[in-house]
Design a protein around this motif. Structure first.
Motif, PDB file in Angstrom:
ATOM      1  N   ALA A 125     -61.414 -66.945  -0.507  1.00 56.98           N
ATOM      2  CA  ALA A 125     -62.581 -66.799  -1.384  1.00 56.98           C
ATOM      3  C   ALA A 125     -63.006 -68.157  -1.939  1.00 56.98           C
ATOM      4  CB  ALA A 125     -62.269 -65.831  -2.525  1.00 56.98           C
ATOM      5  N   ALA A 126     -62.030 -68.970  -2.343  1.00 58.27           N
ATOM      6  CA  ALA A 126     -62.349 -70.303  -2.869  1.00 58.27           C
ATOM      7  C   ALA A 126     -63.008 -71.163  -1.790  1.00 58.27           C
ATOM      8  CB  ALA A 126     -61.090 -70.971  -3.399  1.00 58.27           C
ATOM      9  N   ALA A 127     -62.480 -71.119  -0.588  1.00 56.43           N
ATOM     10  CA  ALA A 127     -63.048 -71.905   0.509  1.00 56.43           C
ATOM     11  C   ALA A 127     -64.465 -71.426   0.841  1.00 56.43           C
ATOM     12  CB  ALA A 127     -62.154 -71.812   1.743  1.00 56.43           C
ATOM     13  N   PHE A 128     -64.687 -70.134   0.785  1.00 54.21           N
ATOM     14  CA  PHE A 128     -66.004 -69.541   1.031  1.00 54.21           C
ATOM     15  C   PHE A 128     -67.022 -70.108   0.046  1.00 54.21           C
ATOM     16  CE2 PHE A 128     -68.980 -65.917   0.404  1.00 54.21           C
ATOM     17  CZ  PHE A 128     -69.398 -65.720   1.708  1.00 54.21           C
ATOM     18  N   ILE A 129     -66.639 -70.183  -1.221  1.00 49.76           N
ATOM     19  CA  ILE A 129     -67.525 -70.720  -2.265  1.00 49.76           C
ATOM     20  C   ILE A 129     -67.751 -72.222  -2.054  1.00 49.76           C
ATOM     21  CG2 ILE A 129     -67.723 -71.192  -4.741  1.00 49.76           C
ATOM     22  CD1 ILE A 129     -66.115 -68.522  -5.144  1.00 49.76           C
ATOM     23  N   GLU A 130     -66.667 -72.948  -1.752  1.00 48.73           N
ATOM     24  CA  GLU A 130     -66.767 -74.398  -1.555  1.00 48.73           C
ATOM     25  C   GLU A 130     -67.672 -74.775  -0.390  1.00 48.73           C
ATOM     26  OE1 GLU A 130     -62.678 -75.368  -1.106  1.00 48.73           O
ATOM     27  OE2 GLU A 130     -62.260 -75.117  -3.255  1.00 48.73           O
ATOM     28  N   GLN A 131     -67.797 -73.882   0.572  1.00 49.29           N
ATOM     29  CA  GLN A 131     -68.650 -74.142   1.734  1.00 49.29           C
ATOM     30  C   GLN A 131     -70.109 -73.802   1.455  1.00 49.29           C
ATOM     31  OE1 GLN A 131     -66.714 -71.816   4.748  1.00 49.29           O
ATOM     32  NE2 GLN A 131     -64.951 -73.181   4.837  1.00 49.29           N
ATOM     33  N   GLY A 132     -70.404 -73.484   0.190  1.00 54.59           N
ATOM     34  CA  GLY A 132     -71.781 -73.233  -0.200  1.00 54.59           C
ATOM     35  C   GLY A 132     -72.221 -71.787  -0.098  1.00 54.59           C
ATOM     36  N   SER A 133     -71.291 -70.900   0.146  1.00 54.31           N
ATOM     37  CA  SER A 133     -71.633 -69.479   0.241  1.00 54.31           C
ATOM     38  C   SER A 133     -71.785 -68.869  -1.147  1.00 54.31           C
ATOM     39  CB  SER A 133     -70.567 -68.741   1.041  1.00 54.31           C
ATOM     40  OG  SER A 133     -70.513 -69.255   2.359  1.00 54.31           O
ATOM     41  N   ASP A 134     -72.222 -67.644  -1.178  1.00 57.38           N
ATOM     42  CA  ASP A 134     -72.536 -66.944  -2.418  1.00 57.38           C
ATOM     43  C   ASP A 134     -71.287 -66.685  -3.261  1.00 57.38           C
ATOM     44  OD1 ASP A 134     -73.811 -65.495  -4.395  1.00 57.38           O
ATOM     45  OD2 ASP A 134     -74.023 -63.687  -3.184  1.00 57.38           O
ATOM     46  N   GLU A 135     -71.237 -67.303  -4.438  1.00 59.04           N
ATOM     47  CA  GLU A 135     -70.087 -67.166  -5.329  1.00 59.04           C
ATOM     48  C   GLU A 135     -69.939 -65.743  -5.844  1.00 59.04           C
ATOM     49  OE1 GLU A 135     -68.287 -69.016  -9.467  1.00 59.04           O
ATOM     50  OE2 GLU A 135     -69.856 -70.112  -8.403  1.00 59.04           O
ATOM     51  N   VAL A 136     -71.050 -65.101  -6.153  1.00 59.51           N
ATOM     52  CA  VAL A 136     -70.997 -63.716  -6.651  1.00 59.51           C
ATOM     53  C   VAL A 136     -70.381 -62.807  -5.594  1.00 59.51           C
ATOM     54  CG1 VAL A 136     -72.394 -61.754  -7.406  1.00 59.51           C
ATOM     55  CG2 VAL A 136     -72.907 -64.048  -8.260  1.00 59.51           C
ATOM     56  N   GLU A 137     -70.808 -62.986  -4.361  1.00 61.97           N
ATOM     57  CA  GLU A 137     -70.272 -62.176  -3.260  1.00 61.97           C
ATOM     58  C   GLU A 137     -68.762 -62.391  -3.117  1.00 61.97           C
ATOM     59  OE1 GLU A 137     -70.519 -62.050   1.599  1.00 61.97           O
ATOM     60  OE2 GLU A 137     -72.242 -62.815   0.494  1.00 61.97           O
ATOM     61  N   ALA A 138     -68.332 -63.645  -3.176  1.00 56.56           N
ATOM     62  CA  ALA A 138     -66.909 -63.961  -3.043  1.00 56.56           C
ATOM     63  C   ALA A 138     -66.105 -63.363  -4.196  1.00 56.56           C
ATOM     64  CB  ALA A 138     -66.707 -65.471  -3.000  1.00 56.56           C
ATOM     65  N   ARG A 139     -66.616 -63.477  -5.399  1.00 59.20           N
ATOM     66  CA  ARG A 139     -65.915 -62.921  -6.566  1.00 59.20           C
ATOM     67  C   ARG A 139     -65.824 -61.402  -6.494  1.00 59.20           C
ATOM     68  NH1 ARG A 139     -65.112 -66.286 -11.040  1.00 59.20           N
ATOM     69  NH2 ARG A 139     -66.009 -68.353 -10.774  1.00 59.20           N
ATOM     70  N   GLU A 140     -66.912 -60.755  -6.061  1.00 60.25           N
ATOM     71  CA  GLU A 140     -66.908 -59.295  -5.949  1.00 60.25           C
ATOM     72  C   GLU A 140     -65.906 -58.837  -4.893  1.00 60.25           C
ATOM     73  OE1 GLU A 140     -71.000 -58.266  -5.232  1.00 60.25           O
ATOM     74  OE2 GLU A 140     -71.513 -58.415  -7.381  1.00 60.25           O
ATOM     75  N   ARG A 141     -65.866 -59.527  -3.771  1.00 61.09           N
ATOM     76  CA  ARG A 141     -64.913 -59.176  -2.713  1.00 61.09           C
ATOM     77  C   ARG A 141     -63.487 -59.369  -3.213  1.00 61.09           C
ATOM     78  NH1 ARG A 141     -61.813 -61.465   1.172  1.00 61.09           N
ATOM     79  NH2 ARG A 141     -61.534 -60.275   3.080  1.00 61.09           N
ATOM     80  N   LEU A 142     -63.226 -60.493  -3.862  1.00 59.38           N
ATOM     81  CA  LEU A 142     -61.880 -60.758  -4.362  1.00 59.38           C
ATOM     82  C   LEU A 142     -61.492 -59.743  -5.443  1.00 59.38           C
ATOM     83  CD1 LEU A 142     -59.380 -62.507  -4.152  1.00 59.38           C
ATOM     84  CD2 LEU A 142     -60.437 -64.115  -5.759  1.00 59.38           C
ATOM     85  N   ASP A 143     -62.430 -59.359  -6.273  1.00 62.80           N
ATOM     86  CA  ASP A 143     -62.150 -58.372  -7.301  1.00 62.80           C
ATOM     87  C   ASP A 143     -61.769 -57.022  -6.684  1.00 62.80           C
ATOM     88  OD1 ASP A 143     -61.973 -57.756 -10.139  1.00 62.80           O
ATOM     89  OD2 ASP A 143     -63.682 -56.424  -9.767  1.00 62.80           O
ATOM     90  N   ARG A 144     -62.458 -56.634  -5.612  1.00 66.44           N
ATOM     91  CA  ARG A 144     -62.101 -55.388  -4.919  1.00 66.44           C
ATOM     92  C   ARG A 144     -60.690 -55.475  -4.340  1.00 66.44           C
ATOM     93  NH1 ARG A 144     -67.445 -55.908  -3.163  1.00 66.44           N
ATOM     94  NH2 ARG A 144     -66.780 -56.671  -1.128  1.00 66.44           N
ATOM     95  N   ILE A 145     -60.340 -56.627  -3.808  1.00 64.84           N
ATOM     96  CA  ILE A 145     -59.002 -56.830  -3.250  1.00 64.84           C
ATOM     97  C   ILE A 145     -57.955 -56.748  -4.356  1.00 64.84           C
ATOM     98  CG2 ILE A 145     -57.484 -58.561  -2.186  1.00 64.84           C
ATOM     99  CD1 ILE A 145     -59.992 -59.444  -0.551  1.00 64.84           C
ATOM    100  N   VAL A 146     -58.217 -57.392  -5.482  1.00 66.68           N
ATOM    101  CA  VAL A 146     -57.286 -57.365  -6.621  1.00 66.68           C
ATOM    102  C   VAL A 146     -57.089 -55.932  -7.109  1.00 66.68           C
ATOM    103  CG1 VAL A 146     -57.046 -58.039  -9.049  1.00 66.68           C
ATOM    104  CG2 VAL A 146     -57.630 -59.754  -7.330  1.00 66.68           C
ATOM    105  N   THR A 147     -58.162 -55.176  -7.187  1.00 62.60           N
ATOM    106  CA  THR A 147     -58.071 -53.773  -7.603  1.00 62.60           C
ATOM    107  C   THR A 147     -57.231 -52.975  -6.614  1.00 62.60           C
ATOM    108  OG1 THR A 147     -60.186 -53.871  -8.760  1.00 62.60           O
ATOM    109  CG2 THR A 147     -59.420 -51.683  -8.100  1.00 62.60           C
ATOM    110  N   ASP A 148     -57.436 -53.194  -5.336  1.00 59.86           N
ATOM    111  CA  ASP A 148     -56.672 -52.498  -4.305  1.00 59.86           C
ATOM    112  C   ASP A 148     -55.178 -52.824  -4.418  1.00 59.86           C
ATOM    113  OD1 ASP A 148     -56.716 -50.961  -1.628  1.00 59.86           O
ATOM    114  OD2 ASP A 148     -55.648 -52.813  -1.125  1.00 59.86           O
ATOM    115  N   VAL A 149     -54.851 -54.094  -4.546  1.00 58.64           N
ATOM    116  CA  VAL A 149     -53.449 -54.502  -4.667  1.00 58.64           C
ATOM    117  C   VAL A 149     -52.834 -53.888  -5.924  1.00 58.64           C
ATOM    118  CG1 VAL A 149     -51.910 -56.484  -5.051  1.00 58.64           C
ATOM    119  CG2 VAL A 149     -53.697 -56.605  -3.303  1.00 58.64           C
TER     120      VAL A 149
END
Length: 158
Positions: A125-149
């Protein structure tokens, strides 16, 4: 019906929650905090390594040590926490062996496996953001993963 566990006989994941006054691994707030603090640790360690900070020369070893410590907590091997009947190698550990066979084999511990997998997701997720991708999208995806775990560690999702 025989063979179906009844509340109180220890047969269901959330039955017989034990409290000794320590943080309970059956408590959503406790488990969520531990998982989220781990993700923050991974992201902070990664950022420190990228910044060239002295204390972050071997980030993978630091992350693995933290993952192993959390694995010990969730498999009931840390007396600072109220482990529940679910928090054993034969219950939660077996679920992790099935869900994360490669990570379990590589790290030799079904407790460390979900945290090392989670660390990879956080770094991605951090690398995705650093490459200029959508930070909101990365945070939302990571949040879903954290909830699942979190849900899997609680035993409310398999």
């Amino acid at each position: 019906m025989t063979g179906i566990p009844k509340p109180g006989d220890g047969g269901l994941n959330r039955d017989d929650l034990v409290s000794t006054g320590k943080p309970s691994l059956g408590d959503l707030a406790v488990v969520s905090r531990l998982v989220r603090e781990f993700v923050k640790f991974v992201l902070d360690t990664r950022a420190a390594w990228h910044a060239g900070e002295k204390g972050a020369r071997d980030p993978l070893a630091m992350i693995e040590a933290e993952a192993r410590q959390l694995g010990d907590i969730f498999l009931g091997r840390d007396v600072r926490f109220d482990a529940q009947p679910w928090n054993t190698d034969n219950r939660l550990g077996m679920v992790m062996r099935v869900l994360l066979p490669d990570e379990t084999k590589h790290y030799g511990d079904p407790g460390a496996a979900p945290f090392m997998w989670l660390a990879a997701q956080a770094a991605e997720a951090a690398a995705f953001i650093e490459q200029g991708s959508d930070e909101v999208e990365a945070r939302e995806r990571l949040d879903r993963i954290v909830t699942d775990v979190t849900e899997r560690l609680l035993g409310t999702r398999y």
